[in-house]
Scaffold this active site. Sequence first.
Site, PDB file in Angstrom:
ATOM      1  N   ILE A  43       0.821  -1.207   0.000  1.00  0.00           N
ATOM      2  CA  ILE A  43       0.000   0.000   0.000  1.00  0.00           C
ATOM      3  C   ILE A  43       0.858   1.261   0.000  1.00  0.00           C
ATOM      4  O   ILE A  43       0.416   2.340  -0.396  1.00  0.00           O
ATOM      5  CB  ILE A  43      -0.935   0.004   1.230  1.00  0.00           C
ATOM      6  CG1 ILE A  43      -2.039   1.049   1.058  1.00  0.00           C
ATOM      7  CG2 ILE A  43      -0.149   0.208   2.529  1.00  0.00           C
ATOM      8  CD1 ILE A  43      -3.124   0.967   2.119  1.00  0.00           C
ATOM      9  N   LYS A  44       2.106   1.130   0.419  1.00  0.00           N
ATOM     10  CA  LYS A  44       2.996   2.286   0.531  1.00  0.00           C
ATOM     11  C   LYS A  44       3.328   2.909  -0.823  1.00  0.00           C
ATOM     12  O   LYS A  44       3.818   4.047  -0.882  1.00  0.00           O
ATOM     13  CB  LYS A  44       4.282   1.892   1.241  1.00  0.00           C
ATOM     14  CG  LYS A  44       4.089   1.404   2.671  1.00  0.00           C
ATOM     15  CD  LYS A  44       3.660   2.510   3.607  1.00  0.00           C
ATOM     16  CE  LYS A  44       3.687   2.066   5.055  1.00  0.00           C
ATOM     17  NZ  LYS A  44       3.412   3.147   5.996  1.00  0.00           N
TER      18      LYS A  44
END
Length: 452
Positions: A43-44
Amino acid sequence: MDYHQNILSTIGNTPMVQLHKVVAEVPALVLMKVETFNPGHSIKDRMALKMVLDAEARGDLRPGGTIIECTSGNTGMGLAITAAVKGYKCIFTTTDKQSKEKMDLLRAIGAEVIVCPTNVESDDPRSYYSVASRLSKEIPNSYWCNQYDNLSNRQAHYESTGPEIWRQTDGKITHMITGVGTGGTISGTGRYLKEQNPEVKIWGIDTYGSVLKKFHETRQFDEKEIYPYITEGIGEDIIPKNIDFDIIDHLEKVSDKDGALMARRLAREEGIMLGYSAGSALAGLLQLKDQLTADDIVVVVIHDHGSRYVGKIYNDDWMRERGFLDTELRVKDIIARKQDTSFYTVQKEDTVRQAFDLMKSHDISQVPVVHNEAIVGSISENVVLNFLLENPLRNAERPVADIMVEALPIVDEYLPFSQLRNYISKQIPAVLARDKAGVYHIITQYDIIQTV
């Protein structure tokens, strides 16, 4: 034609997947936002790209510059991918508790990785925060993203993750749960969801050894809460500016062991191989299940892929060393206790007499049969003896292929001792196991009796 101009435009729009077996005890519908579909498998990627774009717009990051960041690995991956496309250099600081896989992946995309000690204060000059800060001052034309305090982090999730979840649930989401580290995911996504419906509950997952839960409840920073923990990606010994504690309705702590075991369950029961913090998020959800009803729709937002943890939570030895797995004996333990680990075989073309002589000289009762280096069958002492007694002169020179039966089952060396009962019987007197070096071992009924 349908294609992307570069990999960065593939970030976001990740799928939502319903969970079943691991949440059988949860009355609500449980959906998982599977962020491993991002190009950096995390998700980063969302906030990494946003931090770079905003830095460029402000003029903080110029062509030929160097991106500096303190990272547990996933933000670094997103930044490294962005840097590769845009032509920047990368220097990342990380802690020595992070998995080797994460560090190797960062180096593979061209980043320089500096490993710093975990168990030091954040303001210690050796900490990965302090080292990143110092490098940003020493290196010309460099930019320290500082994901903890850079509000582009949570803005990325306000602009992308939140709207996606709202759209994918048709606005019916009642609860969101996710791990909390820098706070960007929970704060940005949570703010968007609450703007759409203030009744949506935002639950965060913390870990033991972190200050976040205590601070959320008291607004007091208690250093007594800080102690070493193993879980990666969540928990903090500082209070990042990205965390909007007013958005969070509840923080739940999950132990290192429970997070690791749940991650393994997700892989084996749902077919979704995820990172440590994903296991923590699911474990936390189970701890909170009594607060849910059949009408609720829960979205679990996870962070990264399990490939970053193959040497840790997905490694039985690593798990056992930390007391996370039961202490039941494994097949490998039986092998280790054997006084003689020699492995004897006969060729399919060998005579019955040769097989009998081998068994007699080495005092063994079962022998695998090999053909072209593959195990194709087996023979036992009783079968050979009965065959010879029927007609000693004629049968002795017959090939082993005439009397062999099916090959012995091959089991994993990590198979629990108790599960051997599923393989060994009157018809199957032994099993084979192959160790990490590729060497075969035979486990007989006698070996099992000696172990007990």
